[in-house]
Write an enzyme that holds these catalytic residues in place. Structure first.
Site, PDB file in Angstrom:
ATOM      1  CE  LYS A   1      73.375  46.763  53.365  1.00 47.51           C
ATOM      2  NZ  LYS A   1      73.650  46.634  51.917  1.00 47.51           N
ATOM      3  N   GLY A   2      77.100  44.559  58.799  1.00 43.52           N
ATOM      4  CA  GLY A   2      78.186  43.641  59.120  1.00 43.52           C
ATOM      5  C   GLY A   2      77.893  42.665  60.243  1.00 43.52           C
TER       6      GLY A   2
ATOM      7  CD  GLU B   1      80.033  47.854  64.857  1.00 49.35           C
ATOM      8  OE1 GLU B   1      79.291  47.268  64.053  1.00 49.35           O
ATOM      9  OE2 GLU B   1      80.338  49.054  64.771  1.00 49.35           O
ATOM     10  CG  ASP B   2      80.933  44.695  61.693  1.00 46.82           C
ATOM     11  OD1 ASP B   2      81.121  45.656  62.467  1.00 46.82           O
ATOM     12  OD2 ASP B   2      80.753  44.839  60.467  1.00 46.82           O
TER      13      ASP B   2
ATOM     14  CG  ASP C   1      89.178  50.361  61.937  1.00 46.54           C
ATOM     15  OD1 ASP C   1      90.286  49.966  62.319  1.00 46.54           O
ATOM     16  OD2 ASP C   1      89.014  50.989  60.869  1.00 46.54           O
TER      17      ASP C   1
ATOM     18  CE  LYS D   1      90.416  46.375  61.233  1.00 51.92           C
ATOM     19  NZ  LYS D   1      90.623  46.963  59.908  1.00 51.92           N
TER      20      LYS D   1
HETATM   21  P1  5GP Z   1      85.200  52.500  63.101  1.00 53.09           P
HETATM   22  O1  5GP Z   1      84.164  53.560  63.157  1.00 53.09           O
HETATM   23  O2  5GP Z   1      85.430  51.800  64.402  1.00 53.09           O
HETATM   24  O3  5GP Z   1      86.474  53.018  62.500  1.00 53.09           O
HETATM   25  O4  5GP Z   1      84.722  51.453  62.033  1.00 53.09           O
HETATM   26  C1  5GP Z   1      83.746  50.543  62.296  1.00 53.09           C
HETATM   27  C2  5GP Z   1      83.130  50.045  61.026  1.00 53.09           C
HETATM   28  O5  5GP Z   1      84.052  50.110  59.938  1.00 53.09           O
HETATM   29  C3  5GP Z   1      82.766  48.581  61.166  1.00 53.09           C
HETATM   30  O6  5GP Z   1      81.471  48.445  61.660  1.00 53.09           O
HETATM   31  C4  5GP Z   1      82.906  48.083  59.750  1.00 53.09           C
HETATM   32  O7  5GP Z   1      81.723  48.335  59.033  1.00 53.09           O
HETATM   33  C5  5GP Z   1      84.007  48.956  59.173  1.00 53.09           C
HETATM   34  N1  5GP Z   1      85.321  48.278  59.253  1.00 53.09           N
HETATM   35  C6  5GP Z   1      86.345  48.564  60.061  1.00 53.09           C
HETATM   36  N2  5GP Z   1      87.379  47.734  59.864  1.00 53.09           N
HETATM   37  C7  5GP Z   1      86.988  46.881  58.906  1.00 53.09           C
HETATM   38  C8  5GP Z   1      87.597  45.755  58.262  1.00 53.09           C
HETATM   39  O8  5GP Z   1      88.746  45.346  58.517  1.00 53.09           O
HETATM   40  N3  5GP Z   1      86.844  45.123  57.332  1.00 53.09           N
HETATM   41  C9  5GP Z   1      85.591  45.528  56.986  1.00 53.09           C
HETATM   42  N4  5GP Z   1      84.972  44.820  56.042  1.00 53.09           N
HETATM   43  N5  5GP Z   1      84.980  46.557  57.570  1.00 53.09           N
HETATM   44  C10 5GP Z   1      85.669  47.237  58.523  1.00 53.09           C
END
Ligand code: 5GP
Length: 172
Positions: A39-40, A95-96, A99, A127
């Site tokens: 949803k982000g 994508e929002d 990470d 990040k």
């Molecule tokens: P990844 O799979 O890249 O580790 O994480 C991606 C997802 O984790 C993003 O789409 C988001 O939903 C969540 N996420 C990662 N970092 C953050 C953050 O700093 N804040 C929030 N609210 N969600 C995050």
């Protein structure tokens, strides 16, 4: 609790303008499909596509995410699939935040299985210091440091998504 602003409304607006311009010049004569990762992505997606002055197809995909934790669980479950046929289409995956890169890698794999012509990632935030899986972000708003952020679609346990700017989440 709500911490300081990390990305202001003005900064978000100028990123949106720049990204829309970059995407428009990339589009050429193609007819793209924009797929938002729920949803982000919700505000980023809608604000971005409204700036693109041509018809684009839109769809959404949802995979399970962090829940009430602020660290990645490392695997995703498909919650809502796309319904648009993306075969031989040019996909922009919106994508929002990227990470560790796990979510995006899995989502890309799911969409690639439907044989799009191209698939490019559009992300508001990244990040880089947290990355575990390399993912190419074709269009990026901005990099941020390793801190948990909320607002402008981003939640903590479903809260704070509605904030108009991006804040750091700080311990109570
Ligand atoms: P990844 O799979 O890249 O580790 O994480 C991606 C997802 O984790 C993003 O789409 C988001 O939903 C969540 N996420 C990662 N970092 C953050 C953050 O700093 N804040 C929030 N609210 N969600 C995050």
């Amino acid at each position: 609790m709500l911490g300081p602003v990390v990305v202001s409304r003005a900064a978000i607006e100028s990123m949106l303008d720049r990204l829309a311009a970059e995407i428009e010049s990339d589009l050429g004569g193609r007819s793209p499909v924009f797929i938002g990762v729920l949803k982000g992505c919700v505000f980023f997606f809608t604000d971005l596509v409204k700036r693109i002055r041509r018809s684009v197809d839109m769809d959404f995909i949802q995979v399970s995410s962090y829940g009430a934790s602020t660290t990645s669980s490392g695997s995703v479950v498909l919650v809502k699939d796309i319904t648009v046929d993306v075969r031989d289409r040019d996909v922009y995956l919106v994508e929002d935040i990227v990470d560790t890169g796990t979510t995006l890698t899995d989502v890309i794999r799911l969409i690639e299985a439907r044989h799009p012509r191209t698939i490019q990632v559009v992300a508001l935030l990244s990040k880089p210091s947290r990355r575990q899986v390399e993912v190419e972000i074709a269009f990026l708003g901005t990099e941020i440091e390793d801190r948990f952020v909320i607002g402008y679609g981003l939640d903590f346990d479903e809260r704070y998504r509605n904030l108009p700017e991006i804040h750091e989440l700080v311990p109570e």
